[in-house]
Design an enzyme around this catalytic site. Structure first.
Site, PDB file in Angstrom:
ATOM      1  N   GLU A 134      -2.697   4.701   4.008  1.00 42.05           N
ATOM      2  CA  GLU A 134      -3.016   3.376   4.572  1.00 42.05           C
ATOM      3  C   GLU A 134      -4.379   2.872   4.095  1.00 42.05           C
ATOM      4  O   GLU A 134      -5.381   2.963   4.810  1.00 42.05           O
ATOM      5  CB  GLU A 134      -2.984   3.421   6.103  1.00 42.05           C
ATOM      6  CG  GLU A 134      -3.164   2.055   6.740  1.00 42.05           C
ATOM      7  CD  GLU A 134      -3.077   2.076   8.253  1.00 42.05           C
ATOM      8  OE1 GLU A 134      -3.149   0.988   8.872  1.00 42.05           O
ATOM      9  OE2 GLU A 134      -2.928   3.167   8.841  1.00 42.05           O
TER      10      GLU A 134
ATOM     11  N   LYS B 181       1.114   2.024   3.348  1.00 37.56           N
ATOM     12  CA  LYS B 181       0.922   1.044   4.425  1.00 37.56           C
ATOM     13  C   LYS B 181      -0.332   0.216   4.115  1.00 37.56           C
ATOM     14  O   LYS B 181      -1.431   0.538   4.568  1.00 37.56           O
ATOM     15  CB  LYS B 181       0.781   1.732   5.782  1.00 37.56           C
ATOM     16  CG  LYS B 181       0.626   0.750   6.943  1.00 37.56           C
ATOM     17  CD  LYS B 181       0.391   1.459   8.269  1.00 37.56           C
ATOM     18  CE  LYS B 181       0.174   0.447   9.391  1.00 37.56           C
ATOM     19  NZ  LYS B 181      -0.130   1.098  10.696  1.00 37.56           N
TER      20      LYS B 181
END
Length: 347
Positions: free
Chosen positions: A181, A223
């Site tokens: 992420e 992400k």
């Protein structure tokens, strides 16, 4: 010696097959991830906004409301939990992990705690091993960069990218699919061009680092932030955000990555859904599935409707189901907006 080597090789291949299968499943079109991994401090702020006390029983009640919403789990492929929730049970004594698995949902775990990540091969994998044994099959680590006049620096990009890569290697060694992420903060007055440039630099550094750490990309997920103007700049249309975001991904994310699941990054529920829908409507090369990994953008209206009151659970679940279905449709580029209507609900 040769027998031991063959046994080890079989274990490695089996682990690789499991990682690839789980990553692909999470990226199934029509499904996405519910991020129910708010830290105690984060959920305290959200509870305070609706006058709900931040105690374990209320945190458990909110997660049970979400996980047991009729019709919601078919729209969800994975749920990110915090350690507390990983071991919690519903009011009837059923572990949340079992509820999710029975609904065809893979449990995941948030592992970033603001500490440095130990190198793969050290005892840094002990927590990952423990979480796998508890039923988790993927993990998430968040790295945030801010845009400023001289930010982010090359050092900041490099250190965050290599931290994410070390975490990913540790996860895979212990059977967990790592969600990488890299998040470029929406805070600031920068325009969408600046966001795109920084996002591309960050993503390129991440995939260089992942390759250097021998991370198997087919067993990972990404992400990222959507490419948007800063929060203090004028908004742009979903089609513009879609164009910039997908182009940045095309330039930096290998086709071996099975799915990209966006964070909502301060967007409203409706903005996040419409932006995701616009991306999936683009007629261009997209070798990965594009989906959602939303927390607040899935839960906020449900939280407001619930307000900590048992008598509001059914209404809150109806509202949550609306958001789940809307984002499921958006992963297919089929969101029209009609499903936003909930009888007697005021937006």
């Amino acid at each position: 010696m040769e027998i031991c080597y063959l046994i080890l090789l079989c274990i490695i291949l089996k682990l690789a097959d499991e990682l690839i299968a789980n990553a692909a499943y999470i990226g199934t079109p029509g499904k996405g991830i519910l991020a129910a991994d708010e830290s105690t401090d984060t959920i305290k702020k959200r509870f305070s906004s609706v006058n709900v006390e931040n105690v374990e029983s209320n945190r458990r009640a909110l997660r049970e409301l979400l996980f047991t919403t009729p019709g919601a789990l078919p729209c969800i492929s994975g749920v990110i939990l915090v350690e507390e929730t990983l071991y919690q049970k519903s009011s009837n004594g059923t572990p949340f992990v079992d509820i999710l698995k029975e609904g065809g949902v893979l449990p995941g775990i948030k592992v970033d705690k603001g500490r440095a990540v130990e190198l793969a091969g050290t005892n840094g994998g002990e927590r990952c091993k423990k979480y796998y044994e508890a039923g988790a099959r993927f993990a998430k680590w968040h790295a945030l960069l801010k845009i400023g006049q001289n930010e982010p620096s090359e050092l900041a990009i490099h250190e965050n990218a290599y931290g994410l890569a070390r975490y990913a290697a540790i996860c895979q060694e212990n059977g967990l699919v790592p969600i990488v992420e890299p998040d470029v903060s929406v805070d600031g007055s920068h325009d969408i061009h600046k966001c795109a440039a920084v996002t591309e630099r960050f993503l390129a550094a991440c995939y260089k680092a992942l390759t250097d750490h021998h991370v198997m990309l087919e067993g990972t997920l990404l992400k990222p932030n959507m490419v948007t103007p800063g929060s203090e700049s004028a908004k742009v249309a979903p089609e513009v955000i879609a164009d910039y975001t997908v182009r940045s991904l095309q330039r930096t994310v290998p086709a071996a990555v099975p799915a990209i699941l966006f964070l909502s990054g301060g967007q409203s529920e409706e903005e996040a859904t419409r932006n995701l829908n616009a991306m999936n409507q683009l007629k261009t090369k997209k070798p990965w599935s594009l989906s959602f990994c939303f927390g607040r953008a899935l839960q906020q209206s449900a939280l407001k409707t619930w307000g900590g009151k048992e008598e509001n659970v059914k209404k809150a679940q109806d509202v949550f189901l609306v958001r789940c279905k809307a984002n499921s449709e958006a992963t297919l580029g089929a969101y029209q907006g009609e499903s936003l209507h909930v009888k007697d609900y005021k937006y």
